[in-house]
Design an enzyme around this catalytic site. Structure first.
Site, PDB file in Angstrom:
ATOM      1  N   CYS A 122       0.824  -1.160  -0.018  1.00 20.98           N
ATOM      2  CA  CYS A 122       0.208  -0.177   0.106  1.00 20.98           C
ATOM      3  C   CYS A 122       0.855   1.333   0.169  1.00 20.98           C
ATOM      4  O   CYS A 122       1.934   1.629   0.954  1.00 20.98           O
ATOM      5  CB  CYS A 122      -0.952  -0.037   0.966  1.00 20.98           C
TER       6      CYS A 122
ATOM      7  N   THR B 171      -1.197  -0.471  -6.571  1.00 21.01           N
ATOM      8  CA  THR B 171      -1.209   0.806  -7.356  1.00 21.01           C
ATOM      9  C   THR B 171       0.103   1.318  -7.618  1.00 21.01           C
ATOM     10  O   THR B 171       1.106   1.242  -6.749  1.00 21.01           O
ATOM     11  CB  THR B 171      -1.952   1.723  -6.695  1.00 21.01           C
TER      12      THR B 171
END
Lengths: 303, 254
Positions: free
Chosen positions: A130, A193
């Site tokens: 993350c 991401t």
């Protein structure tokens, strides 16, 4: 009829289509639009040992063919999940996986132990990638040593299927994948991401409260596809591919590159029914190409 | 139940240079909608418009199966919506979000809107009047030309107006209108720019009048799944899309 079933470690998926953590809530948010039982699996929102409020608003910026988010793992903690959310979703006729995150190794281990006790959760996805939290998260996932340490510790405490979610914000993702495979991970999922940024020129201010955030959506697909291809050639464990999958063709491309299963994330925001369309599209592709088993697609890229 | 629905544009009316009123219908009956709820509009035909756009429900006529959306052109997504023509198909997710509280016994209710924030107050006013309440609208705009659909609001209650340049009604901001000194209200609803809603909330708190505000944050999913549109409340971060968009002002950290 074509066979859509795939296996990830000890986990059997009725089809290779899962939902990406953080984009699908706890599944129930989408129950008006699709029959959740048609999914291979649902990976619920990132769960941490303690309650997290996440980052301040604004947490989202639309970018060309994608978006940045900086939610920061907002969740009510694993005990709340077990007490209030698990009872609501444990009877869903699909695999419910929990994405586990933490700010230190002990937190990862304790959270994984608690999830291990849940009969209807057959696997966890360990989030070491993350980009939106200051401590932990991506810090573990950006070095082979850090990734190996957290996976080794969790592996001792967690006895079901362990999928490790990898960060693309590294020089050599295959090296990280090999490190977590060596510590007993059953599978790797990638990509999380990409660290990005958006600026409002008129205001001379960053768009996100955190300045940087995680990029997802169609724009990241070529990078994700390349990384899935690299990793699937480097490890023996199954790879779960995600990153910018918007339709069945995208999903098939990931499988051809070496993914055993896929996750749909940001596309759910644009079409809440996209996941089922991807399942149907894969089935249609297999029939059209005279294939009988979806496993024939995995790594079938001809070079 | 929420639906993904293809709708067809049956009318496009420009209200002024930057606001357009879209009237939509569908081949099937649209689901019931409540005042304060919104729709997520699909406009993603180009790379730089990727996500749906949340637009509040301006009015809904279930008998005629007509949905009215008031759109202010602020960026590429709303520009695309404003360029739609009669007969064009627009994909919506609807209805989304919560609704306003409705008092049980007939009361005097004040609905305060500013700019395009007046949009959800028409359907709210209509539903409140239907339930026997006395509805008063207080609408603010920069100039008379920025005041949107005043004649439509007149069908459901008295309308008071402020403009910043005194081109219509009283000069100044909505919270400066003399109405607020002359009449008492039992409940206030507000939607508009945040500073305006905060000023209305201050007035309501001073007078001890219950008040609800409809917020507008940038959103991705609109379903409470992505947690992007949160607002800070007394109970932590809450999603504007699924816990709101309507919040009691006491819950907000204003």
């Amino acid at each position: 009829m074509v066979d859509l079933e795939v296996k990830i470690g000890g986990l059997t998926l009725k089809n290779p289509v899962m939902t990406a953590s953080g984009t699908f809530g706890y599944g129930t948010e989408y129950a008006d639009f699709i029959d959740l039982a048609r999914l291979g699996g649902i990976i619920v929102k990132g769960t941490t040992l303690h309650h997290r409020e996440g980052n301040p608003y604004p947490r989202m910026a639309e970018t060309p063919s994608g978006m940045l988010n900086a939610v920061g793992l907002q969740n009510k903690g694993v005990d709340y999940f077990i007490e209030h959310i698990y009872p609501e979703i444990k009877s869903l006729n699909t695999n419910v996986l929990v994405n586990v995150s933490g700010s230190c190794i002990e937190d990862y281990v304790t959270t994984a132990e608690k999830i291990n006790a849940l009969e209807k959760v057959p696997a966890i996805e360990l989030n070491i990638s993350c980009p939106n939290v200051k401590q932990g998260g991506m810090a573990f996932g950006t070095s082979a040593k850090g990734a190996a340490e957290v996976v080794a510790a969790v592996r001792k405490a967690y006895h079901k299927t362990l999928i490790v979610k990898l960060s693309p914000n590294v020089t050599d993702i295959a090296e990280i994948a090999k490190a977590v495979e060596a510590e007993g991970a059953d599978s790797v999922s990638l990509i999380n991401t990409l660290l990005g940024m958006a600026i409002n020129a008129e205001k001379r201010r960053p768009v996100l409260s955190t300045v940087t955030g995680g990029l997802s959506g169609a724009c990241v697909k070529p990078i994700a596809l390349r990384m899935v291809w690299q990793v699937s050639r480097a490890v023996k464990i199954p790879v779960v591919g995600l990153g910018g999958i918007m339709n069945a063709t995208d999903a098939i491309e990931f499988m051809l590159a070496g993914a055993t299963a896929v996750q749909i994330g940001t596309a759910n925001f644009i079409d809440p029914a996209v996941t089922v369309k991807v399942v149907e599209g894969i089935e249609e592709y297999l029939q059209r190409h005279g294939m009988t088993d979806v496993n024939q697609l995995i790594g079938a890229l001809e070079i | 139940m929420k639906k993904i629905l293809d709708t067809t544009i049956v009318a496009v009316e420009w209200l002024n240079t930057k606001n357009v009123l879209l009237t939509l219908t569908a081949s099937q009956q649209m689901p019931d909608m409540l005042p304060g709820q919104f729709v997520e509009v699909r406009v993603d035909n180009e790379p730089d418009v990727f996500l749906r756009r949340p637009i509040s429900i301006h009015f809904f006529d279930p008998q005629k199966n007509l949905l009215y959306l008031m759109v202010q052109v602020v960026g590429k997504g709303t520009k695309r919506m404003a360029a739609l023509k009669v007969g064009d198909v627009l994909n919506l997710i609807l209805p989304l979000g919560n609704t306003f509280s409705v008092p049980e016994n007939p009361q005097r209710l004040l609905l305060v809107g500013g700019g395009v924030g007046v949009a959800p107050l028409l359907y709210l006013g209509a539903e409140l009047k239907k339930k026997g309440h006395v509805v008063t609208f207080l609408l603010g705009a920069r100039t008379a030309a920025d005041l949107l659909r005043m004649e439509a609001f007149l069908a459901y209650g008295e309308v008071y107006v402020t403009t910043e340049d005194a081109s219509m009604g009283e000069k100044g901001f909505v919270t400066q209108h003399s109405l607020l000194q002359q009449q008492n209200f039992d409940f206030i609803y507000t939607c508009g720019p945040t500073p305006m809603m905060q000023a209305v909330a201050r007035y309501a708190k001073e007078k001890g009048i219950p008040c609800e505000a409809s917020l507008e944050n940038t959103m991705a999913c609109g379903l409470g799944a992505c947690l992007c549109c949160v607002t800070d409340t007394q109970h932590g971060h809450k999603c504007v899309c699924s816990d709101g968009p309507v919040f009691n002002i006491n819950e907000l950290k204003w």
